[in-house]
Design a protein around this motif. Structure first.
Motif, PDB file in Angstrom:
ATOM      1  N   LEU A 177      29.610  64.987  70.257  1.00 11.31           N
ATOM      2  CA  LEU A 177      30.784  64.196  69.880  1.00 11.31           C
ATOM      3  C   LEU A 177      31.179  63.229  70.994  1.00 11.31           C
ATOM      4  CD1 LEU A 177      32.815  66.988  68.103  1.00 11.31           C
ATOM      5  CD2 LEU A 177      31.847  64.954  67.018  1.00 11.31           C
ATOM      6  N   ALA A 221      28.362  61.956  60.962  1.00  8.18           N
ATOM      7  CA  ALA A 221      28.724  63.363  61.209  1.00  8.18           C
ATOM      8  C   ALA A 221      28.626  64.183  59.929  1.00  8.18           C
ATOM      9  CB  ALA A 221      30.127  63.454  61.802  1.00  8.18           C
ATOM     10  N   LEU A 226      30.860  69.077  62.741  1.00 12.66           N
ATOM     11  CA  LEU A 226      31.214  67.927  63.588  1.00 12.66           C
ATOM     12  C   LEU A 226      32.429  67.192  63.053  1.00 12.66           C
ATOM     13  CD1 LEU A 226      27.596  66.640  64.189  1.00 12.66           C
ATOM     14  CD2 LEU A 226      29.047  67.775  65.866  1.00 12.66           C
ATOM     15  N   LEU A 247      35.868  65.227  64.796  1.00 12.82           N
ATOM     16  CA  LEU A 247      35.566  63.808  64.989  1.00 12.82           C
ATOM     17  C   LEU A 247      36.808  62.926  64.976  1.00 12.82           C
ATOM     18  CD1 LEU A 247      33.211  61.886  65.448  1.00 12.82           C
ATOM     19  CD2 LEU A 247      33.086  61.576  62.994  1.00 12.82           C
TER      20      LEU A 247
END
Length: 180
Positions: free
Chosen positions: A68, A128, A164, A168
């Motif tokens: 990330l 993602a 993710l 994010l």
């Protein structure tokens, strides 16, 4: 004060973390200290939740954090992204830098850069989600996924990196701005 106590003291949920950490074995505490230091060195503002989750749940949080962080670095580098777009997009017939300069002249460099960063965040959200969902064929079997690989006490380890999208949107809040 050791690094664990430092982050417990800084946490808004210090009683929660203290009770969780009190239940750890010595080996888990050592792992937690190492992860906290790695996350701190990598620019994490609040590494305790990341490190504790990896220690107790075996979720590859450090790998997730680094991925990330890499996405955040990419998104914020407007000049590099424009240069790469100019290099790799053979179908674009215009001069990306001329167009960029025209837009800067019309709306200003700051507004253009903010727009491009926001646009890139939308793309990264889709990336993602693609990574989180994997590439499934018609039979529903995964064909690829993102995973952490490395050495562990009992040989090589591989852990899938997922979720993710959960971090994010607010990931920039997790980072200490490191000087380059």
């Amino acid at each position: 004060m050791n690094i664990i106590n430092k982050y417990i003291a800084e946490s808004e949920s210090n009683q929660y973390y203290k009770s969780k950490i009190d239940k750890l074995t010595e080996e888990q505490r050592n792992k937690l200290e190492i992860l906290l230091q790695k996350l701190e060195d990598s620019g994490a503002k609040k590494p305790l939740s990341w490190a504790l989750s990896e220690t107790t749940e075996n979720i590859p949080q450090f790998a997730r954090f680094l991925f990330l962080k890499g996405l955040a670095d990419i998104v914020s580098d407007v000049e590099e992204n424009m240069g790469l777009a100019d290099d790799v997009d053979e179908n674009y017939e215009g001069n990306i830098f001329d167009v960029s300069n025209k837009l800067k002249g019309t709306i200003g460099e700051l507004e253009l850069n903010n727009f491009l960063i926001s646009y890139a965040k939308g793309i990264m959200w889709q990336v993602a989600n693609l990574i989180d969902n994997g590439n499934y064929n018609e039979k529903g079997e995964p064909m690829w996924s993102l995973k952490e690989i490395g050495k562990s006490e009992d040989g090589n380890s591989e852990r899938f990196i997922s979720g993710l999208h959960e971090n994010l949107n607010n990931f920039e809040e997790e980072l200490i701005k490191l000087s380059k």
